[in-house]
Design a protein around this motif. Structure first.
Motif, PDB file in Angstrom:
ATOM      1  N   SER A  81      -3.014   8.132 -14.363  1.00 16.58           N
ATOM      2  CA  SER A  81      -3.589   9.646 -14.129  1.00 16.58           C
ATOM      3  C   SER A  81      -2.876  10.711 -15.014  1.00 16.58           C
ATOM      4  N   GLU A  82      -1.639  10.079 -15.540  1.00 17.37           N
ATOM      5  CA  GLU A  82      -0.704  10.887 -16.212  1.00 17.37           C
ATOM      6  C   GLU A  82      -0.703  10.810 -17.689  1.00 17.37           C
ATOM      7  N   ILE A  83      -0.943   9.689 -18.183  1.00 21.95           N
ATOM      8  CA  ILE A  83      -0.641   9.302 -19.609  1.00 21.95           C
ATOM      9  C   ILE A  83      -1.832   9.547 -20.478  1.00 21.95           C
ATOM     10  N   TYR A  84      -2.794  10.167 -20.126  1.00 22.73           N
ATOM     11  CA  TYR A  84      -4.209  10.419 -21.087  1.00 22.73           C
ATOM     12  C   TYR A  84      -4.154  11.901 -21.303  1.00 22.73           C
ATOM     13  N   PRO A  85      -4.507  12.286 -22.612  1.00 27.36           N
ATOM     14  CA  PRO A  85      -4.807  13.623 -23.052  1.00 27.36           C
ATOM     15  C   PRO A  85      -5.814  14.215 -21.917  1.00 27.36           C
TER      16      PRO A  85
ATOM     17  N   GLY B  44       0.857  -1.247  -0.151  1.00 31.48           N
ATOM     18  CA  GLY B  44       0.096  -0.020  -0.140  1.00 31.48           C
ATOM     19  C   GLY B  44       0.857   1.377   0.108  1.00 31.48           C
ATOM     20  N   LEU B  45       1.844   1.219   0.797  1.00 29.10           N
ATOM     21  CA  LEU B  45       2.799   2.396   0.676  1.00 29.10           C
ATOM     22  C   LEU B  45       3.780   2.441  -0.644  1.00 29.10           C
ATOM     23  N   GLY B  46       3.988   1.343  -1.068  1.00 31.02           N
ATOM     24  CA  GLY B  46       5.037   1.150  -2.275  1.00 31.02           C
ATOM     25  C   GLY B  46       4.408   1.344  -3.821  1.00 31.02           C
ATOM     26  N   MET B  47       4.218   0.036  -4.117  1.00 34.11           N
ATOM     27  CA  MET B  47       3.754  -0.221  -5.415  1.00 34.11           C
ATOM     28  C   MET B  47       2.267   0.069  -5.708  1.00 34.11           C
ATOM     29  N   SER B  48       1.549   0.026  -4.691  1.00 40.44           N
ATOM     30  CA  SER B  48      -0.081   0.206  -5.106  1.00 40.44           C
ATOM     31  C   SER B  48      -0.451   1.230  -5.688  1.00 40.44           C
ATOM     32  N   PRO B  49      -0.006   2.601  -5.370  1.00 39.55           N
ATOM     33  CA  PRO B  49      -0.342   3.915  -6.005  1.00 39.55           C
ATOM     34  C   PRO B  49       0.240   4.153  -7.227  1.00 39.55           C
ATOM     35  N   ILE B  50       1.376   3.200  -7.645  1.00 42.28           N
ATOM     36  CA  ILE B  50       1.975   3.587  -9.157  1.00 42.28           C
ATOM     37  C   ILE B  50       1.115   3.542 -10.124  1.00 42.28           C
ATOM     38  N   PRO B  51       0.322   2.234 -10.495  1.00 42.97           N
ATOM     39  CA  PRO B  51      -0.733   2.170 -11.700  1.00 42.97           C
ATOM     40  C   PRO B  51      -1.313   3.207 -11.493  1.00 42.97           C
ATOM     41  N   TRP B  52      -2.097   3.663 -10.662  1.00 50.02           N
ATOM     42  CA  TRP B  52      -3.035   4.795 -10.425  1.00 50.02           C
ATOM     43  C   TRP B  52      -2.364   6.190 -10.816  1.00 50.02           C
ATOM     44  N   THR B  53      -1.217   6.475 -10.439  1.00 49.29           N
ATOM     45  CA  THR B  53      -0.469   7.721 -10.893  1.00 49.29           C
ATOM     46  C   THR B  53      -0.177   7.685 -12.205  1.00 49.29           C
ATOM     47  N   VAL B  54       0.407   6.646 -12.512  1.00 48.18           N
ATOM     48  CA  VAL B  54       0.727   6.490 -14.026  1.00 48.18           C
ATOM     49  C   VAL B  54      -0.393   6.768 -14.892  1.00 48.18           C
TER      50      VAL B  54
ATOM     51  N   LEU C 265     -12.725   9.712 -19.021  1.00 46.99           N
ATOM     52  CA  LEU C 265     -13.118   8.465 -19.632  1.00 46.99           C
ATOM     53  C   LEU C 265     -12.263   7.516 -19.866  1.00 46.99           C
ATOM     54  N   CYS C 266     -10.762   7.799 -20.063  1.00 47.68           N
ATOM     55  CA  CYS C 266      -9.944   6.626 -20.093  1.00 47.68           C
ATOM     56  C   CYS C 266      -9.562   6.032 -18.548  1.00 47.68           C
ATOM     57  N   VAL C 267      -9.490   6.850 -17.775  1.00 45.53           N
ATOM     58  CA  VAL C 267      -9.212   6.624 -16.175  1.00 45.53           C
ATOM     59  C   VAL C 267     -10.573   5.354 -15.993  1.00 45.53           C
ATOM     60  N   GLY C 268     -11.884   5.851 -16.128  1.00 47.77           N
ATOM     61  CA  GLY C 268     -13.025   5.127 -15.887  1.00 47.77           C
ATOM     62  C   GLY C 268     -12.752   3.688 -16.611  1.00 47.77           C
ATOM     63  N   ILE C 269     -12.322   3.802 -17.826  1.00 46.97           N
ATOM     64  CA  ILE C 269     -12.390   2.466 -18.600  1.00 46.97           C
ATOM     65  C   ILE C 269     -11.442   1.503 -18.129  1.00 46.97           C
ATOM     66  N   ALA C 270      -9.855   2.246 -17.533  1.00 48.42           N
ATOM     67  CA  ALA C 270      -8.861   1.512 -16.895  1.00 48.42           C
ATOM     68  C   ALA C 270      -9.220   0.902 -15.716  1.00 48.42           C
ATOM     69  N   THR C 271     -10.163   1.531 -14.751  1.00 46.82           N
ATOM     70  CA  THR C 271     -10.480   1.227 -13.715  1.00 46.82           C
ATOM     71  C   THR C 271     -11.680   0.128 -13.881  1.00 46.82           C
ATOM     72  N   ALA C 272     -12.489   0.063 -14.549  1.00 47.95           N
ATOM     73  CA  ALA C 272     -13.333  -0.963 -14.850  1.00 47.95           C
ATOM     74  C   ALA C 272     -12.688  -2.132 -15.300  1.00 47.95           C
ATOM     75  N   THR C 273     -11.608  -1.932 -16.232  1.00 43.14           N
ATOM     76  CA  THR C 273     -10.828  -3.157 -16.831  1.00 43.14           C
ATOM     77  C   THR C 273     -10.005  -3.843 -15.572  1.00 43.14           C
ATOM     78  N   ASN C 274      -9.564  -2.770 -14.856  1.00 45.39           N
ATOM     79  CA  ASN C 274      -8.868  -3.383 -13.501  1.00 45.39           C
ATOM     80  C   ASN C 274      -9.603  -4.271 -12.578  1.00 45.39           C
ATOM     81  N   TRP C 275     -11.083  -3.804 -12.257  1.00 48.99           N
ATOM     82  CA  TRP C 275     -11.804  -4.695 -11.457  1.00 48.99           C
ATOM     83  C   TRP C 275     -12.270  -6.171 -12.263  1.00 48.99           C
ATOM     84  N   THR C 276     -12.496  -5.823 -13.702  1.00 50.43           N
ATOM     85  CA  THR C 276     -12.964  -6.843 -14.371  1.00 50.43           C
ATOM     86  C   THR C 276     -11.874  -8.037 -14.158  1.00 50.43           C
TER      87      THR C 276
END
Length: 135
Positions: A55-59, A43-53, A65-76
């Motif tokens: 939030s940065e990589i989409y225009p 939780g202190l190390g690797m967990s926030p990295i995918p969420w940080t990246v 929209l892209c963060v929503g799709i990525a989150t839905a994909t993650n939970w699926t």
């Protein structure tokens, strides 16, 4: 008249463990401590990295929209792993199931190593340019 016996009385049946003994012996507590330490470190190390990246990589225009799709994909995918684990473990065995999941994780790591550019110390505009399609 009363019959007397010289034999000692029978020993009482062993009592079942009670309280914490029934659930956690020393091994159980060690497992619990290891899991708690893992969750804290993750939780202190690797967990926030995918969420940080993520939030940065989409225009900016399509970021929500892209963060929503990525989150839905993650939970699926989390659901698919959780739903398939017991069936895979019965079919392949525990070790093979974990090796298979590990192989998927390793393949993802290799792909990310080559596909994801470094975004440290870059502005959002610079990051957006890194992900523009080249025509």
């Amino acid at each position: 008249t009363r019959k007397t016996s010289l034999a000692p009385p029978p020993a009482p049946p062993p009592r079942p463990p009670s309280g914490n003994e029934a659930v956690c012996g020393a091994t159980g507590w060690l497992s619990l401590a290891g899991m708690v330490l893992y969750l804290l470190a993750f939780g202190l190390g690797m967990s926030p990295i995918p969420w940080t990246v993520n939030s940065e990589i989409y225009p900016l225009s399509v970021r929500s929209l892209c963060v929503g799709i990525a989150t839905a994909t993650n939970w699926t995918v989390n659901f698919v792993v959780a739903a398939s684990f017991l069936s895979l473990e019965q079919a392949m065995g525990a070790a093979a199931t974990f090796w298979m999941y590990g192989a998927f994780a390793a393949a993802g790591l290799v792909w990310l190593w080559f596909a994801l550019p470094e975004t440290a110390n870059k502005s959002l505009e610079e990051i957006e340019k890194l992900f523009e399609r080249r025509s």
